[in-house]
Design an enzyme around this catalytic site. Structure first.
Site, PDB file in Angstrom:
ATOM      1  CB  THR A   1      -0.916   0.039   1.241  1.00 44.01           C
ATOM      2  OG1 THR A   1      -0.110   0.017   2.424  1.00 44.01           O
ATOM      3  CG2 THR A   1      -1.866  -1.147   1.261  1.00 44.01           C
ATOM      4  CE  LYS A   2       3.827   2.082   4.543  1.00 46.93           C
ATOM      5  NZ  LYS A   2       3.040   0.931   4.973  1.00 46.93           N
ATOM      6  CG  ASN A   3       3.433   7.137  -1.236  1.00 49.03           C
ATOM      7  OD1 ASN A   3       2.439   6.557  -0.826  1.00 49.03           O
ATOM      8  ND2 ASN A   3       3.615   8.440  -1.057  1.00 49.03           N
TER       9      ASN A   3
END
Length: 395
Positions: free
Chosen positions: A185-187
């Site tokens: 879910t990270k950038n």
């Protein structure tokens, strides 16, 4: 009530053909473990951050653990961090042999309050872990000052803050060590994965040794074309290394980090405009000295203003097939920490309220314009029904 045909997954990554091709190339290369792609990813990340070197690991949790482990904490040594963070931050302190001490947060930004940090410094304090919450930089000037005046190590938890900047400097370049996350879910996404950078390359080299069983030479060097290299075990280490399968994704995710940030920034601004007239709490305004990473977009749902509890709001969004998240319940709310340390959550009132009121909306660069419109419509729909008493609170 309009309901989407397909569920909008919270935090779904934007994976392109370049990532897919790189993974296939890795499979065909015959080298699946830590190898040349991991090395390339490390070099690319170090260049992006302007750091002398970087170390790729299998998770940010591993990075936090090894960062704390590098402090050689002794029983009774304390490490101060925020009451509003993911459990990994606190668990890393515990697993490294330290005692976590929590500071309360600024109720507007969600970052911990340097005044409360200083209030909790004792003769046993060894370090501070600053968490750049949701992508907004902490008050690093104050925290660096505390670190200097009290001779404390300063670790930056940059799990939300790959693109974050403060006063023209990139997050992760203020403290002694910094840890980044590449969770799904990270950038920047590698499925699972993390990265560590450090001011002192000797500290980073020790962490590198600890990340692979404590061996003096990693697997890539032992089995490379240079010929077999014998190793010696220098410390009782761990198995925390990143693989080329993960790095294959990260190489191209990092190459598109600015492009993806612009898309998240666009969605963020659409949300800010769309929800401005609703009785919900919006993220704090941007500060001129900062660049927000746009990792989490959070609404605050106060029942007195909104007519509904946060969890009821989450359930209503789910019914409309919109995925949302909670980041996070305050650390002292969790039973393990209450049992182990005797913490009373009321000691951290701002974190307690923040954790009970916030919800995170989807803000992935892979979202279409229709996805964004669906989120906006769903939030307005839930609010309208809540005002009419048509949405039930969660049990």
């Amino acid at each position: 009530m309009r309901v989407r045909e397909n569920f909008l997954v919270f935090g779904a990554p934007a994976i392109g053909e370049d990532e897919i091709a790189e993974v296939v190339d890795t499979l065909r290369s015959g080298w699946l473990g830590t190898g040349p792609k991991t090395k390339r990813f490390e070099q690319d990340f170090a260049a992006y951050k302007g750091a002398p070197a970087a170390l790729a690991l299998n998770s940010a949790t591993a990075g936090l653990h090894l960062a704390c482990r590098s402090l050689d904490l002794q029983p009774g040594d304390e490490v101060i961090t925020t009451a509003m963070t993911f459990c990994a931050t606190v668990n890393a302190i515990i697993h490294a042999g330290g005692t976590p001490v929590l500071a309360d947060i600024d109720p507007v930004t969600g970052n911990f309050d340097p005044i409360d940090v200083e209030r909790r410094i004792t003769s046993r304090t060894r370090a501070i872990i600053a968490v750049h919450f949701a992508g907004r930089a902490c008050d690093m000037a104050s925290l660096c000052d505390l670190s200097f005046r009290y001779d404390l190590a300063l670790i930056e938890d940059c799990a939300h803050a790959v693109e974050t900047e403060l006063d023209g400097r990139k997050a992760g370049t203020f403290g002694d060590l910094a840890v980044f996350s590449f969770y799904s879910t990270k950038n920047v996404v590698t499925g699972e994965g993390g990265m560590v950078i450090a001011k002192d390359e000797r500290v980073l080299e020790r962490i590198r040794v600890l990340s692979l069983h404590g061996m003096s030479r990693d697997a890539w060097k032992r089995f490379s074309a240079e010929g077999f290299k014998h190793y010696s075990v220098e410390e009782a280490g761990f198995k925390y290394n990143m693989t080329d399968m993960q790095a294959a994704l990260g190489i191209h995710q990092l190459a598109r980090v600015e492009e993806n940030w612009k898309r998240r920034d666009d969605i963020w601004r659409q949300y800010q405009k769309a929800f401005a007239d609703l009785p919900v709490g919006l993220p704090a305004a941007d500060e001129e000295s900062q660049r927000h990473a746009r990792h989490l977009y959070q609404l605050r749902i106060d029942r007195a203003r909104c007519g509904i509890e946060r969890d009821g709001f989450l359930n209503a969004l789910t019914e409309r097939r919109i995925g949302a998240g909670v980041h996070y319940l305050a650390i002292p709310e969790h039973p393990y920490y209450r049992r182990t340390f005797g913490w009373d959550p009321s000691e951290w009132p701002h974190a307690l309220r923040f954790g009970r009121e916030t919800l995170s909306l989807p803000i992935s660069p892979g979202m279409t314009n229709q996805d964004v419109e669906d989120v906006v419509e769903a939030v307005h729909d839930v609010m309208a029904e809540a005002r009419k008493g048509g949405v039930a609170d969660a049990a």
